[in-house]
Design an enzyme around this catalytic site. Structure first.
Site, short mmCIF file in Angstrom:
data_model
loop_
_atom_site.label_atom_id
_atom_site.label_comp_id
_atom_site.label_asym_id
_atom_site.label_seq_id
_atom_site.Cartn_x
_atom_site.Cartn_y
_atom_site.Cartn_z
N HIS A 94 -4.98 10.94 -78.31
CA HIS A 94 -4.04 9.81 -78.46
C HIS A 94 -4.49 8.70 -77.51
O HIS A 94 -5.62 8.23 -77.62
CB HIS A 94 -2.62 10.33 -78.20
CG HIS A 94 -1.50 9.36 -78.41
ND1 HIS A 94 -1.62 8.21 -79.12
CD2 HIS A 94 -0.20 9.41 -77.99
CE1 HIS A 94 -0.46 7.56 -79.13
NE2 HIS A 94 0.42 8.27 -78.45
N HIS A 105 -7.91 8.67 -87.63
CA HIS A 105 -6.50 8.38 -87.37
C HIS A 105 -5.65 9.22 -88.32
O HIS A 105 -6.04 9.44 -89.46
CB HIS A 105 -6.21 6.89 -87.60
CG HIS A 105 -4.95 6.43 -86.93
ND1 HIS A 105 -3.71 6.59 -87.50
CD2 HIS A 105 -4.74 5.82 -85.74
CE1 HIS A 105 -2.79 6.09 -86.70
NE2 HIS A 105 -3.39 5.62 -85.61
N ASP A 134 -8.67 2.39 -80.28
CA ASP A 134 -9.26 2.78 -78.99
C ASP A 134 -10.75 2.56 -78.90
O ASP A 134 -11.33 2.66 -77.81
CB ASP A 134 -8.96 4.26 -78.73
CG ASP A 134 -7.49 4.46 -78.39
OD1 ASP A 134 -6.84 5.31 -79.02
OD2 ASP A 134 -6.99 3.72 -77.52
C1 SDX Z 1 -4.22 6.54 -81.16
O1 SDX Z 1 -0.66 7.89 -84.25
C2 SDX Z 1 -0.88 6.69 -83.81
O2 SDX Z 1 -0.39 5.68 -84.30
C3 SDX Z 1 -1.77 6.66 -82.57
C4 SDX Z 1 -2.26 5.29 -82.13
C5 SDX Z 1 -1.13 4.42 -81.60
O3 SDX Z 1 -1.26 3.20 -81.61
O4 SDX Z 1 -0.16 5.02 -81.05
O5 SDX Z 1 -2.87 4.61 -83.23
C6 SDX Z 1 -3.28 5.39 -81.01
O6 SDX Z 1 -3.94 7.59 -80.66
C7 SDX Z 1 -5.44 6.37 -82.00
C8 SDX Z 1 -6.26 7.70 -82.16
C9 SDX Z 1 -7.06 7.90 -80.86
N1 SDX Z 1 -7.75 9.22 -80.89
C10 SDX Z 1 -9.05 9.34 -81.06
O7 SDX Z 1 -9.81 8.39 -81.28
C11 SDX Z 1 -9.57 10.77 -80.93
C12 SDX Z 1 -10.61 11.07 -82.01
N2 SDX Z 1 -9.90 11.13 -83.30
C13 SDX Z 1 -9.55 12.43 -83.80
O8 SDX Z 1 -9.39 13.45 -82.90
C14 SDX Z 1 -8.60 12.38 -84.98
O9 SDX Z 1 -9.08 11.43 -85.85
C15 SDX Z 1 -7.11 12.15 -84.72
C16 SDX Z 1 -6.58 13.13 -83.76
C17 SDX Z 1 -6.86 10.77 -84.24
C18 SDX Z 1 -6.39 12.32 -86.06
O10 SDX Z 1 -6.75 13.54 -86.50
P1 SDX Z 1 -6.03 14.35 -87.68
O11 SDX Z 1 -5.22 13.48 -88.56
O12 SDX Z 1 -5.34 15.52 -87.05
O13 SDX Z 1 -7.29 14.77 -88.52
P2 SDX Z 1 -8.04 16.14 -88.35
O14 SDX Z 1 -8.20 16.48 -86.90
O15 SDX Z 1 -7.37 17.12 -89.23
O16 SDX Z 1 -9.50 15.77 -88.91
C19 SDX Z 1 -9.76 15.81 -90.33
C20 SDX Z 1 -11.27 15.97 -90.44
C21 SDX Z 1 -11.82 17.14 -89.60
O17 SDX Z 1 -13.02 17.58 -90.22
P3 SDX Z 1 -12.98 18.93 -91.14
O18 SDX Z 1 -12.47 20.04 -90.21
O19 SDX Z 1 -12.03 18.63 -92.28
O20 SDX Z 1 -14.41 19.12 -91.55
O21 SDX Z 1 -11.91 14.79 -89.91
C22 SDX Z 1 -12.73 15.16 -88.80
C23 SDX Z 1 -12.22 16.49 -88.31
O22 SDX Z 1 -13.25 17.17 -87.64
N3 SDX Z 1 -12.52 14.13 -87.77
C24 SDX Z 1 -13.50 13.65 -87.00
C25 SDX Z 1 -12.88 12.69 -86.18
N4 SDX Z 1 -11.57 12.61 -86.49
C26 SDX Z 1 -11.36 13.51 -87.47
N5 SDX Z 1 -14.80 13.95 -86.93
C27 SDX Z 1 -15.53 13.26 -85.99
N6 SDX Z 1 -15.00 12.32 -85.17
C28 SDX Z 1 -13.70 12.01 -85.24
N7 SDX Z 1 -13.18 11.08 -84.42
#
Ligand code: SDX
Length: 386
Positions: free
Chosen positions: A226, A265, A322
């Site tokens: 997050h 996201h 971010d």
């Molecule tokens: C913020 O919610 C909000 O509004 C938050 C926010 C706000 O203003 O409050 O917008 C701010 O928190 C933005 C997000 C910041 N976080 C990151 O940048 C961390 C990296 N991102 C991920 O960890 C992920 O994208 C999340 C946690 C943000 C969202 O993840 P989800 O919806 O739980 O998706 P998931 O983990 O189920 O991923 C789905 C697939 C997976 O691959 P498979 O297992 O299906 O093969 O997508 C892949 C994940 O591995 N994936 C990524 C990835 N994000 C998802 N692969 C590589 N890099 C990434 N960043």
């Protein structure tokens, strides 16, 4: 193996609506964002963090005198009580800035003037203004201590972003840097039911006080999935070190199933509209900034293109708010460990507004978990346990 009686488990409450709101609309498929009906693009272009905070809290844009009065109250709250300054000094260098901030917010009620209000709503608005101003003052003072400076009072003629830089450095900031920070705070001010806002509401739904609810929000924001992603994304750019290393770094990371911080996201399955505004700043600061910022910017733009080519259309993984923040904050002079505390200062109006809105029709948040363990196990006295 789930049998027919197993209920449907929604991990992470993904796709679950838990309340209605008039504060923010996020369109994850089209990549659009509105605060109280105003698009993020129009607010970033025309507004200020103080005006956006008023809009988010009160639900409408203020008239000039209302904004002036609101801003004065925010800046007077930014002027920290001596007790809070002493607390910050005692924790300086002993905890991460995000942990110092969390501790300071918990302690704030100890330094709040006991006032009598006409009603709860007037009290909650007054507390919200105090919290928004104080969190900004605490973040600025933590920054000052990181620069081996003491606490300095804010300039009451200027806004929050200007004063964060002024209090952090003891010097009048460049207008361009103050303006950029003001826009960054607008972009981070609110985002519907993200994990930290939801945590705030869960805590407040038990009728705990606003300071306790906001403390819960700060705890949730810290995590790298997050609000903590902004610091991790910059760490990655620094690890890459040279734009020519970007492709190999990203490919190795993805091959190792690593998450690239600042991408992906839960709601946006296309470009985060806030990231587009921040990216435009990168292109603006690329020339004429330090070698460090130029290198970080070049790496960020390369990583963006690589990630979009690899995971954009195919998996809906795009840059989020971010990703580009690190190079911009570095250009402004914000140290990395202050990125997430700054995110907290920016998001405080959103947290407060959602808490006040939810309290209008409060319902204790208490979901179910499905028990799949054993039942009625006979108790074995300790001297008979093998
Ligand atoms: C913020 O919610 C909000 O509004 C938050 C926010 C706000 O203003 O409050 O917008 C701010 O928190 C933005 C997000 C910041 N976080 C990151 O940048 C961390 C990296 N991102 C991920 O960890 C992920 O994208 C999340 C946690 C943000 C969202 O993840 P989800 O919806 O739980 O998706 P998931 O983990 O189920 O991923 C789905 C697939 C997976 O691959 P498979 O297992 O299906 O093969 O997508 C892949 C994940 O591995 N994936 C990524 C990835 N994000 C998802 N692969 C590589 N890099 C990434 N960043």
């Amino acid at each position: 193996m789930a049998d027919s009686s197993t209920p449907t488990i929604i991990k992470g409450l993904e796709g679950v609506y838990f309340t209605e709101t008039k504060i923010c609309k996020v369109d994850g498929l089209k990549g659009r964002l509105w605060y109280r009906g105003y698009s993020i693009e129009s607010l970033a272009k025309n507004s200020s963090f103080e005006e956006v905070s008023y809009l988010i809290l009160y639900g409408r844009l203020p008239k000039k005198d209302e904004l002036d009065g609101f801003k004065a109250r925010l800046i007077s709250s930014m002027a920290l009580d001596n007790g809070i300054v002493e607390l910050l000094k005692s924790l300086n260098g002993k905890m991460l800035p995000m942990d110092i901030l969390r501790t300071a917010v918990s302690a704030m009620p100890a330094f709040s003037e006991k006032k009598v209000y006409q009603n709860d709503s007037e009290e909650h608005i007054a507390e919200s203004i105090e919290i928004i101003g104080r969190i900004a003052g605490v973040v600025a003072t933590i920054g000052a201590m990181m620069n081996n400076l003491g606490y300095s009072k804010p300039d009451s003629s200027r806004g929050i972003a200007y004063n964060i830089l002024y209090m952090m450095t003891g010097k009048k900031p460049e207008e361009k840097a103050a303006k950029m920070l003001d826009v960054m705070m607008i972009l981070h001010a609110e985002h519907s039911s993200n994990a930290s806002t939801f945590s705030t509401i869960v805590a407040g739904s038990t009728m705990a006080d606003l300071y306790s609810a906001i403390t819960a929000g700060i705890c949730a924001l810290k995590g790298p999935l997050h609000g903590g992603a902004d610091e991790k994304a910059l760490d990655m750019m620094k690890d890459i070190g040279d734009p020519n290393n970007t492709e190999k770094y990203i490919e190795d990371a993805l091959a190792g199933k690593k998450r690239i911080m600042g991408f992906g996201h839960r709601v946006y399955k296309t470009y985060d509209p806030r990231a587009k505004v921040i990216k435009a700043y990168l292109e603006d600061i690329q020339n004429g900034s330090t070698m460090e910022v130029q290198t970080l910017t070049a790496i960020a733009l390369k990583a963006e293109k690589l990630m979009i080519d690899k995971l954009g259309e195919s998996k809906g993984i795009w840059p989020n708010v971010d990703f580009f923040s690190g190079p911009v904050y570095t250009y402004i002079g914000i140290p990395k460990s202050l990125f997430t505390p700054l995110f907290a200062a920016s998001r405080s109006p959103g947290w407060c507004a959602h808490m006040l809105e939810y309290w209008q029709d409060n319902r204790l948040i208490r979901p179910l978990d499905y028990y799949n363990g054993q039942l009625d196990i006979p108790y074995t006295p300790i001297d008979q346990r093998k």
